[in-house]
Motif scaffolding. Sequence first.
Motif, PDB file in Angstrom:
ATOM      1  N   ASN A 162       0.795  -1.230   0.000  1.00  0.00           N
ATOM      2  CA  ASN A 162       0.000   0.000   0.000  1.00  0.00           C
ATOM      3  C   ASN A 162       0.830   1.282   0.000  1.00  0.00           C
TER       4      ASN A 162
ATOM      5  N   GLN B  22      -6.710   2.055   1.706  1.00  0.00           N
ATOM      6  CA  GLN B  22      -5.661   1.035   1.820  1.00  0.00           C
ATOM      7  C   GLN B  22      -4.567   1.498   2.789  1.00  0.00           C
TER       8      GLN B  22
ATOM      9  N   LEU C 212      -8.191   0.805  -5.976  1.00  0.00           N
ATOM     10  CA  LEU C 212      -7.636  -0.287  -5.190  1.00  0.00           C
ATOM     11  C   LEU C 212      -6.519  -0.941  -5.983  1.00  0.00           C
TER      12      LEU C 212
ATOM     13  N   GLN D 128      -8.393  -7.506  -4.789  1.00  0.00           N
ATOM     14  CA  GLN D 128      -8.699  -6.727  -3.596  1.00  0.00           C
ATOM     15  C   GLN D 128     -10.074  -6.074  -3.718  1.00  0.00           C
TER      16      GLN D 128
ATOM     17  N   PHE E 120      -9.651  -2.778   4.137  1.00  0.00           N
ATOM     18  CA  PHE E 120      -8.630  -2.246   3.229  1.00  0.00           C
ATOM     19  C   PHE E 120      -9.266  -1.732   1.946  1.00  0.00           C
ATOM     20  N   GLY E 121     -10.298  -0.928   2.131  1.00  0.00           N
ATOM     21  CA  GLY E 121     -10.988  -0.268   1.040  1.00  0.00           C
ATOM     22  C   GLY E 121     -11.693   0.963   1.585  1.00  0.00           C
TER      23      GLY E 121
END
Length: 504
Positions: A177, A308, A352, A357, A408-409
Amino acid sequence: MSSQDTVSAANGGHGGREAATVLDVDKRLLIDGQLVATERTFASINPATGDIVGYAPDAGVAEAEASIAAARRAFDTTSWSTDVAFRIKCLDQFHQALLDNLEELRELTIADVGATVQLTRANQLEAPIRIVRYYADLLREYPLSEDLGEIDISGQRHKRWVEKEAAGVVSAIVAYNYPTQLALAKIIPALAAGCTVVLKAAPDTPLVTLALGEIIAQHTDIPAGVVNVISSSEIAPGELMTTHPDVDVVTFTGSTPTGRRIMAAAADTMKKVFTELGGKSAMIVLEDADFAMAAKFAAGTVCSHAGQGCALTTRLLVPRAHHDEIAKMVAAIIRRIPFGDPTDPQNYMGPLVSGRQREKVDAMVQRAIADGAELLAGGTKVDPGFFYEPTVLAGVDPKSEIAQDEVFGPVLAIIPFDDDDDAVRIANDSIYGLSGAVMSASDERAIAIARRIRTGTMGINGGNYFGPDVPFGGYKQSGIGRECGREGLEEFLETKAFAVVVKP
């Protein structure tokens, strides 16, 4: 695996377009001072377009072995670990070289990582470069020895002192990230301490990490073997880096499940391990807070780098009586956040990292809605590339998956609470403890609440703790140890005590 196979794997199974982007970048490994290509390569995909940015060498166990051997030799047979002045000189050179190559690194970061232009001016690129300057300057004044004075033992005088020395060979494994931030926060304090390093790039964003190795090789006097940089689409090289008997320290940033496996793997040889892992951080908005300001901070934070970031506040805890009011404010703001082409300076949010993901994020959102959360904004995939609309879920159960697991979004879960004690209980009801925030009309009240949260960093009323001089890390399953600050240097030092009899 063929190049086409690795392209497909890197792109979540969909394959990259054969026409490369304007960068068309291929990179090499850095092993024992030499820039090395491999027969096998894998593609790095631009997450904003699905195009191929370039190809990274697909290192195997042999390349990992060679890197570890080079680092071991450089530590054991050169003066790197003891020559402080030379280390300072090399860090100064590296800092200048990063500045000299800043625009090329910016272009590569946007394409390889999907970071926006705005982010490259902050935590994706320009802020991490300041880590190099910080440790070069810290090393100039950091006390590597301490006099403990004399003491009488059995009728004799004994002079005692303590020295700090390099811990040895370091395996550094980074996540996708913020690859430059993560790489420099690991290798720079390690080098300042006198360690030698093997750095493994994340397979989703390998090119910018490999570029750091090329800059070291071409623009500094850092000796051969002191820094080695590899990339791989395979698990085996990373596994070797965490188990090899010639490695003394492992530093890892990534998911908590992977961190657990690394700690277990390193246990057989009793390596020093420190980790920066997942987070599910809470922003607590007290009833006396400025709701409009809180809504702005919450929306902007969760959309930073498309969510992220392990330290982002992805849970918004609000007074139950004001839940609907605040939720509507947040949704209205988040719908207006510009996202899209990361090369456009007007866009706040990019994509992303991969199709894989994005599918994970969307699946979690859809399950949350099915479980009773109210979708107020977003929840939609946007093509081309791997974009996901900024998303707000209201009325979230604090025990639900979306409130407990790392997404993680760009997904914000709004959770109501009854009083201060309830807010603290909900915020602490997590396996994680990486970051958090409190908003209140009173700094003193907010700080008092923040002190009750079991987490490594806290922002008060919009306060930003992030900087090369601030130790960063978490409680509980968010990791062990700290990066940056003096504490970040000390992770790579061993303490040795000395005593000598004082002659009469």
